[in-house]
Design a protein around this motif. Structure first.
Motif, PDB file in Angstrom:
ATOM      1  N   GLN A 147       0.936  -1.268   0.057  1.00 22.71           N
ATOM      2  CA  GLN A 147      -0.093  -0.128  -0.132  1.00 22.71           C
ATOM      3  C   GLN A 147       1.046   1.341  -0.080  1.00 22.71           C
ATOM      4  O   GLN A 147       0.658   2.347  -0.803  1.00 22.71           O
ATOM      5  N   SER A 151       0.576   3.945  -2.982  1.00 28.76           N
ATOM      6  CA  SER A 151       0.355   5.346  -2.766  1.00 28.76           C
ATOM      7  C   SER A 151       1.512   6.337  -3.346  1.00 28.76           C
ATOM      8  O   SER A 151       0.856   7.171  -3.882  1.00 28.76           O
ATOM      9  N   VAL A 161       1.049  10.003   2.308  1.00 30.25           N
ATOM     10  CA  VAL A 161       1.096   8.730   2.419  1.00 30.25           C
ATOM     11  C   VAL A 161       1.134   8.055   3.758  1.00 30.25           C
ATOM     12  O   VAL A 161       0.264   7.247   3.767  1.00 30.25           O
ATOM     13  N   LYS A 164      -2.317   8.474   5.577  1.00 33.67           N
ATOM     14  CA  LYS A 164      -3.416   7.608   5.022  1.00 33.67           C
ATOM     15  C   LYS A 164      -3.024   5.975   4.985  1.00 33.67           C
ATOM     16  O   LYS A 164      -4.031   5.396   5.135  1.00 33.67           O
ATOM     17  N   GLN A 168      -5.758   2.615   5.360  1.00 32.36           N
ATOM     18  CA  GLN A 168      -5.960   2.004   4.025  1.00 32.36           C
ATOM     19  C   GLN A 168      -5.716   0.456   4.629  1.00 32.36           C
ATOM     20  O   GLN A 168      -6.111  -0.387   4.180  1.00 32.36           O
TER      21      GLN A 168
END
Length: 311
Positions: A147, A151, A161, A164, A168
């Motif tokens: 992830q 990103s 990034v 988040k 995520q």
């Protein structure tokens, strides 16, 4: 040798059935992503939940096994990333997928049957500890790595990034299943029998559908042009990973010899059968399916050689 053949033959038959089903158009190629989502969102979480929720973690802990298996796997992931990012210069998402392919063994559907043939008295304990290490460490770390690089590849600033990333990762169905399974185990909650049976049925379906999907994904995706990219993943998973675990066993204080054998064998297994499902999420389904297919075929020879050596 016959014992290894009896374990590997059904795996290759399921892959072949998936290939034939799409090749002969009994199943449309467009159905493959749907099969992958079923495994990722329902079948694999069912397996994780049913296994972790039935564990009594305090009864299965052997520190030597967990340290050797966990640290050996972390070292393999670090070396894999160093090789793919710095030496091979792969783009970060593909580099992450290759590193994950080198470190995430097929413990439930390949490793456990092999252990039952060779170390039956310790097989269940080794399986439970390996699954615990993978559930608490390897799967969440793999999801975070993928992830993060996915990103970053969109051009987002590093700060955004990182902000988040936790959300995520925590939304991933495998991570959710791990957290819920550990909570149920810690609180010693007994699930109703219909729920348990449903989770077990979902879990049993995950290997079948994942292997079927590998064969289906190979249609129109020849391995020949991918050999150069696949070879480091194959060597890392089947040779370097078990060597690192064996090295750590040698360095750490001694523990049950059967568990030592189990840790090395589990590290020598091919990658998890849902590897192409991770790949399809990030645009590399064909590469990951081909890598899994070739690594699984080669594992027949490397595991047979390892068993002859260890015996």
């Amino acid at each position: 040798m016959l014992a290894i053949v009896s374990i590997t033959a059904p795996i290759f038959l399921l892959i072949a059935i998936g290939y034939v089903a799409v090749r002969w158009r009994m199943l449309p190629h467009e159905a493959i992503p749907g099969l992958g989502r079923f495994v990722l969102y329902f079948a694999m979480p069912g397996l994780i939940l049913s296994t972790l929720s039935s564990m009594h973690i305090e009864e299965i802990i052997e520190p030597g096994f967990i340290l050797a298996y966990g640290l050996g796997t972390l070292l393999m992931m670090g070396l894999g990333l160093l090789l793919t990012l710095r030496v091979l210069k792969n783009e970060p998402v593909l580099a992450s997928l290759k590193a994950i392919g080198m470190t995430m063994p097929n413990t439930p559907y390949f490793g456990f049957p092999v252990l039952l043939q060779l170390a039956e008295s310790s097989a269940s304990k080794a399986f439970a500890m390996a699954l615990l290490v993978e559930a608490l460490l390897i799967i969440p770390l793999s999801m975070t790595l993928l992830q993060f690089h996915a990103s970053r590849s969109t051009g987002l600033p590093l700060g955004r990034v990182l902000l988040k990333l936790p959300k995520q990762v925590l939304r991933n169905p495998l991570v959710i299943a791990i957290a819920v399974g550990l909570l149920i185990s810690t609180l010693d909650i007994t699930l109703p029998q219909p729920v348990n049976t449903t989770l077990e049925m979902l879990g049993r379906s995950s290997a079948t559908i994942a292997l079927f999907m590998i064969g289906a994904s190979l249609v129109g995706s020849p391995i020949k042009g991918k050999l150069v990219g696949i070879t480091p993943v194959l060597v890392g998973k089947l040779l370097i990973h078990p060597l690192l675990v064996a090295l750590l066993i040698w360095l750490l204080p001694p523990f049950d010899p059967e568990l030592q054998l189990a840790a090395i064998l589990l590290a020598a297994m091919p990658m998890m059968s849902i590897y192409p499902i991770f790949g399809s999420q990030y645009g590399h389904r064909n590469f990951t399916a081909s890598a899994l297919m070739l690594t699984t075929v080669t594992a027949f020879f490397t595991i047979s050689a390892l068993l002859l050596f260890l015996r």
